[in-house]
Structures are given as C-alpha cells and as structure tokens.
Design a protein around this motif. Structure first.
Motif, PDB file in Angstrom:
ATOM      1  N   ASP A  76      48.124  32.734  25.085  1.00 35.90           N
ATOM      2  CA  ASP A  76      46.875  33.388  25.431  1.00 35.90           C
ATOM      3  C   ASP A  76      46.777  34.743  24.759  1.00 35.90           C
ATOM      4  OD1 ASP A  76      48.775  34.796  26.775  1.00 35.90           O
ATOM      5  OD2 ASP A  76      47.957  34.521  28.769  1.00 35.90           O
ATOM      6  N   THR A  78      45.085  38.736  25.828  1.00 37.94           N
ATOM      7  CA  THR A  78      44.502  39.552  26.881  1.00 37.94           C
ATOM      8  C   THR A  78      43.797  40.759  26.283  1.00 37.94           C
ATOM      9  OG1 THR A  78      46.588  40.751  27.163  1.00 37.94           O
ATOM     10  CG2 THR A  78      46.216  38.826  28.569  1.00 37.94           C
ATOM     11  N   ARG A 238      37.239  28.795  27.330  1.00 36.93           N
ATOM     12  CA  ARG A 238      37.250  29.322  28.696  1.00 36.93           C
ATOM     13  C   ARG A 238      38.029  30.632  28.763  1.00 36.93           C
ATOM     14  NH1 ARG A 238      33.459  26.822  31.979  1.00 36.93           N
ATOM     15  NH2 ARG A 238      33.260  24.669  31.260  1.00 36.93           N
ATOM     16  N   LEU A 239      37.550  31.539  29.604  1.00 37.49           N
ATOM     17  CA  LEU A 239      38.206  32.818  29.819  1.00 37.49           C
ATOM     18  C   LEU A 239      38.438  33.018  31.303  1.00 37.49           C
ATOM     19  CD1 LEU A 239      36.002  33.253  27.331  1.00 37.49           C
ATOM     20  CD2 LEU A 239      36.785  35.581  27.486  1.00 37.49           C
ATOM     21  N   GLU A 240      39.461  33.782  31.617  1.00 36.24           N
ATOM     22  CA  GLU A 240      39.701  34.224  32.990  1.00 36.24           C
ATOM     23  C   GLU A 240      39.400  35.715  33.068  1.00 36.24           C
ATOM     24  OE1 GLU A 240      43.654  33.209  34.053  1.00 36.24           O
ATOM     25  OE2 GLU A 240      43.282  31.043  34.127  1.00 36.24           O
ATOM     26  N   SER A 242      39.109  39.141  35.578  1.00 35.95           N
ATOM     27  CA  SER A 242      39.502  39.741  36.856  1.00 35.95           C
ATOM     28  C   SER A 242      39.140  41.215  36.841  1.00 35.95           C
ATOM     29  CB  SER A 242      41.002  39.559  37.116  1.00 35.95           C
ATOM     30  OG  SER A 242      41.755  40.173  36.094  1.00 35.95           O
ATOM     31  N   GLN A 249      41.120  37.962  42.849  1.00 37.37           N
ATOM     32  CA  GLN A 249      40.042  37.037  42.517  1.00 37.37           C
ATOM     33  C   GLN A 249      39.937  36.894  41.003  1.00 37.37           C
ATOM     34  OE1 GLN A 249      36.355  37.135  44.691  1.00 37.37           O
ATOM     35  NE2 GLN A 249      37.151  38.646  46.142  1.00 37.37           N
ATOM     36  N   VAL A 250      39.826  35.649  40.552  1.00 34.95           N
ATOM     37  CA  VAL A 250      39.707  35.343  39.131  1.00 34.95           C
ATOM     38  C   VAL A 250      38.413  34.570  38.916  1.00 34.95           C
ATOM     39  CG1 VAL A 250      40.746  34.173  37.159  1.00 34.95           C
ATOM     40  CG2 VAL A 250      42.213  35.287  38.854  1.00 34.95           C
ATOM     41  N   PHE A 251      37.622  35.004  37.941  1.00 36.11           N
ATOM     42  CA  PHE A 251      36.346  34.382  37.635  1.00 36.11           C
ATOM     43  C   PHE A 251      36.432  33.696  36.275  1.00 36.11           C
ATOM     44  CE2 PHE A 251      35.752  38.088  40.271  1.00 36.11           C
ATOM     45  CZ  PHE A 251      34.909  37.652  41.277  1.00 36.11           C
ATOM     46  N   THR A 252      35.708  32.601  36.136  1.00 39.88           N
ATOM     47  CA  THR A 252      35.719  31.831  34.894  1.00 39.88           C
ATOM     48  C   THR A 252      34.500  32.180  34.056  1.00 39.88           C
ATOM     49  OG1 THR A 252      36.874  30.006  35.985  1.00 39.88           O
ATOM     50  CG2 THR A 252      35.794  29.530  33.890  1.00 39.88           C
ATOM     51  N   ARG A 291      41.370  37.325  29.965  1.00 36.57           N
ATOM     52  CA  ARG A 291      42.473  36.499  29.472  1.00 36.57           C
ATOM     53  C   ARG A 291      41.893  35.248  28.835  1.00 36.57           C
ATOM     54  NH1 ARG A 291      46.781  32.979  32.947  1.00 36.57           N
ATOM     55  NH2 ARG A 291      48.379  32.686  31.337  1.00 36.57           N
TER      56      ARG A 291
END
Length: 380
Positions: A76, A78, A238-240, A242, A249-252, A291
């Motif tokens: 990955d 960041t 796709r990304l994570e 936060s 909490q992690v958002f897509t 990420r």
C-alpha cells in the motif's frame, strides 16, 4: 668481611624472591585440583589450545527468539489529504438592493431551486408589468394587421412592422423578467447553507458575500503521492480514509482522477477521490489520512527488523538449531510496520534470534529466554 656478608645476604634474598615468583606463576596457571578435563576424540584430555564453543565456561548465551510465520502482506501507500465539498458556492447578488426576506436557517439543508434570499423587487416588478402590457398591445396590433393583410387592406411592409414590434416587446418582457429574477437568490444545488452575516433590511452591493452553500453528501479527498507510484495508480482503486477526529472509524473512497501534471518542486502527483458522506460525519476542510491498497499477498514470511543482521555481502539472521546459533543468509523484500519480508533463506516454523545477536557467532550455544525470564533475572 662485613661487606662480603652483606653481598651474600642480598643474593640469598634475590634467590628466595625468584623462587616465590616461580611458584606463584606455576600455581596460577595450573588447573585446580579435581577439575574435569574435556575429553578428546579418543577419550583422553583435549589438546592444549583446542577451540571451545560458547562463552567462557561453556555456558549457553541467553537470547530472545521468535518463530517465523507465514502471514498476509498488504502492498500500500499512505498519505495525508484534505476533504472538500462535492460542490461549493458563495451566494452573491448580481445587483445592488435591500434585503426583503431571508428564507433559510443557519446550517439547514436546502433543496435545489429553493429561494434563499430575496431583494426588494418593487421596481423590477413594475417594469415587468409595463413590459407585459406593451406586449399585449403589440400582439393585438399584429393580429389586426394580419386580418387586414388577408383582406388586402394593408401592405406587407405594415405587417412586417407590426411583427417586428411584437418581437421587441417580447424581448422587453424577457429582459424585465431577468431583472426581476436577479432579485431572487436560489440554491443552485441541494446542500447545507452556512452561517449568514446579513439581516433583513441590509443594503447589499453587487458581488457581496451573503452565505455559503455546501454539498457534503459526497466529499472529495485531495492528496498527493510521490511520482514513484505513478505506474501503480488506476482510476477506480479503493482507498481507506480515516480522521483523527473520529478515531477507530475507517471510510471507503474511490480514486476518481489523476492529475496529468507532476509537480516539479516536490515530484508528486495530485490525486482526487470521492467519499460517500451520507451520515455527515465528515466535513469539508478536515485533515484525513489516506491509505491506497495496491495488492494483498498471502503466505508471506515476515520477521522483525531487529532480527536482521547487516553484512557487507548479504544480510543474515541466526537460526536456533539444536540449541546452537546457525548463521543463515537471507534475501529481503518489502518492509512494513517494523517487519521485513523474507524472500529466500528461511521457511515457516524456523526459530530465529531477535535479540542478543551481537554476542553470537556461528555454532555458539544459546538459550532462549522470554520477557518473564528476563524480568525475573533482573529482579533477582
């Protein structure tokens, strides 16, 4: 006679001293009585100067060890980024005037086309009524001229004149309507209004800021990555995401756009992703951590970084085999979270040394200890 006796006395003392020194040297290098000798290949005493593994006395060295395990490795990248509204606008009037009404509450959600601010439109309404009256007269004249032209009482030029007059009045009505519309400020899209700094009765000038409108149902994530990642970036990845404001909490998000220009100053690529924010937990302007996951590998051998011993030829680790430290050269790959990928040189289940390598050599006897044993030893 006395002088001769003194010389003999000095010689005798010197001889006694030499004998004492020789005795102490002999007893110091001599093995203590009852000590066990190391047996040689034929069962006899070991030859003088034979190498003895391990520290003096043959005691095993205490070391910390771990078992090599196969696990998942995520490839990955960041970065840090900022959130932006999907759509953002500051409402400004195109004409000067006095505010007649404000039709929203601060921080409220509004729909597209909703009337937000109305200016005093008495003059514009009167102009529109006047234009409509003139248009009605022009339409009547044109209708009568058509009837007369059909009966051949008027010329074609007269008909053209009335038709042109009709079009002029139609344009006048459209112009008056446009002027009236400029006194009505409506929401160009659905969103949330900000905090206003105006009140009913205020006189505002052209272009004066009234209130901001933000579409935060969907947010944009702007961030940058080094140019080395350019070959791995694809729209739709796709990304994570936060935020420190929402720990845990992690958002897509989804990568939408890649800037074609690489910044010459920092050699970085500007990227933009979209993030669904239906619950409105995130807000524009927030700092976020991004990420981007390129690949997931399974059955990858990972070891702690401290187990790796650098060397001029190739790094190596110490494997523990039958209570002895065995030097094992390895080939490394990616590094993630203080762990190193081992491409070659180890297999799953190997026991390796993670602390105490500086005192080891190939074949030295070792004894694995844990944190509990170390704590007990320190307390004792």
């Amino acid at each position: 006679m006395s002088s001769r006796k003194n010389r003999l006395l000095v010689v005798a003392v010197a001889i006694v001293g030499l004998v004492a020194v020789a005795y102490f040297a002999y007893t110091g290098f001599r093995a203590p009585a009852g000590a066990k000798t190391t047996a040689g290949p034929a069962g006899g005493a070991a030859a003088p100067g034979a190498a003895r593994p391990g520290p003096p006395g043959g005691f095993p060295l205490p070391v910390e060890t771990v078992r090599v395990e196969a696990s998942e490795l995520v490839v990955d990248a960041t970065a840090v980024g900022s959130l932006r509204s999907n759509e953002s606008v500051v409402l400004r009037p195109e004409i000067a005037g006095r505010i007649a009404s404000i039709n929203f509450k601060d921080g409220a959600a509004v729909s597209k086309g909703a009337l937000l601010v109305a200016l005093d439109a008495a003059t514009q309404s009167a102009e529109l009524d006047q234009a409509r009256a003139s248009l009605a007269l022009a339409q009547a004249n044109y209708q009568r001229t058509q009837d007369l032209f059909a009966k051949k009482f008027v010329s074609g030029q007269a008909l053209d004149n009335t038709q042109a007059a009709l079009k002029v009045q139609e344009a006048a009505v459209a112009l008056a309507q446009a002027r009236l519309d400029k006194t009505r400020l409506r929401a160009p899209f659905s969103g949330v209004v900000g905090i206003r700094n105006i009140s009913v009765g205020d006189y505002v000038k052209e272009g004066q800021e009234l209130v901001n409108l933000e579409d935060i149902a969907t947010l944009k994530v702007d961030f940058r990555l080094p140019e080395a990642y350019l070959g791995q970036l694809r729209p739709g990845q796709r990304l994570e995401v936060s935020s420190d404001a929402l720990p845990g909490q992690v958002f897509t998000a989804v990568l939408d756009a890649i800037d074609p220009l690489v910044e010459a100053s920092g050699r970085a690529i500007s990227l933009r992703a979209s993030l669904s924010n239906g619950e409105r937990l995130l807000r524009p302007g927030m700092f976020v951590r991004v990420r981007l996951i390129f690949e997931r590998r399974t059955d990858v051998l990972l070891i702690p970084e401290q187990a790796l011993v650098p060397d001029s030829k190739a790094p190596f680790v110490y494997r523990v085999v039958d209570g002895q430290a065995k030097r094992a050269p390895v080939s490394t790959g990616l590094r993630r979270a203080a762990r190193v990928e081992i491409v070659e040189g180890l297999k799953a289940g190997d026991e390796i040394v993670t602390a105490g390598q500086l005192k080891l050599r190939d074949g030295a006897p070792v004894r694995a200890v844990g944190e509990d044993a170390e704590s007990a030893g320190q307390g004792k």
